[in-house]
Design an enzyme around this catalytic site. Structure first.
Site, PDB file in Angstrom:
ATOM      1  CG  HIS A  72      -1.941  -1.027   1.261  1.00 18.05           C
ATOM      2  ND1 HIS A  72      -3.071  -0.892   2.027  1.00 18.05           N
ATOM      3  CD2 HIS A  72      -2.058  -2.213   0.614  1.00 18.05           C
ATOM      4  CE1 HIS A  72      -3.843  -1.948   1.855  1.00 18.05           C
ATOM      5  NE2 HIS A  72      -3.248  -2.774   1.006  1.00 18.05           N
ATOM      6  CD  GLU A  74      -1.865   4.197   3.237  1.00 18.80           C
ATOM      7  OE1 GLU A  74      -1.598   3.563   2.183  1.00 18.80           O
ATOM      8  OE2 GLU A  74      -3.003   4.238   3.723  1.00 18.80           O
ATOM      9  CB  CYS A 102      -6.516  -0.378   5.212  1.00 19.70           C
ATOM     10  SG  CYS A 102      -4.797  -0.975   5.137  1.00 19.70           S
ATOM     11  CB  CYS A 105      -1.929   1.658   6.150  1.00 18.99           C
ATOM     12  SG  CYS A 105      -1.611   0.813   4.577  1.00 18.99           S
TER      13      CYS A 105
END
Length: 173
Positions: A72, A74, A102, A105
């Site tokens: 992801h 992040e 999410c 993260c």
């Protein structure tokens, strides 16, 4: 005769500068989201900024490209910033991301001892900082961080809407 200082005006000016500052870095995150979209990835982008305003790292979604469910935006940016700093602690850094993080993260941010989070669009399906969960300010965890939400939220949400509309249209063919 000298006029008195209007504290309300000074306070508003300080807030306006902070908002402009956040919008400036969110635009960099949006540029990262555009890079993700160009790769066929979900258009989410992120930048990590040091206390002095220096961009420590940038990231965008790479899950499809790297066949990595943890890639992801992040996590990519956090890994890069930790590598650059040679430290996993990012307690004086601000993370700017186009979509509410999410649970994975948000957990990475807690573990990195993130200083502050700024995000664009809320994520009604997986948002773990304000929408569904409140990981960043959960008193049961060993670290919490301030969260600013909704910075350039329309621009952030628009990229996601366009991406998923195109994906749905492609699937109908």
């Amino acid at each position: 005769m000298q006029k008195g200082v209007n504290l309300a005006t000074i306070a508003k000016a300080t807030v306006d500068v902070a908002i402009d500052h956040d919008a400036q870095f969110m635009r960099l995150a949006l540029a990262e989201a555009d890079k993700a979209a160009a790769l066929g990835e979900v258009p989410i982008g992120c930048v990590l900024v040091g206390q002095d305003g220096t961009v420590l790292a940038r990231g965008h979604n790479l899950r499809e490209t790297c066949s990595d469910p943890t890639a992801h935006a992040e996590v990519v940016a956090i890994r890069r910033a930790a590598f650059v700093r040679r430290s996993w602690r990012l307690d004086d850094a601000t993370l700017y991301v186009t979509l509410e993080p999410c649970p994975m993260c948000a957990g990475a941010m807690v573990n990195a001892r993130l200083g502050r989070l700024v995000y664009g669009a809320d994520d009604r399906k997986a948002g773990a900082c304000k929408t569904i969960f409140s990981i960043g300010d959960d008193a049961r965890l060993n670290h919490r961080f301030p969260i600013t939400r909704g910075v350039l939220d329309r621009e952030c949400a628009r990229r996601l809407s366009i991406f998923f509309a195109a994906l749905r249209a492609q699937l109908k063919k």
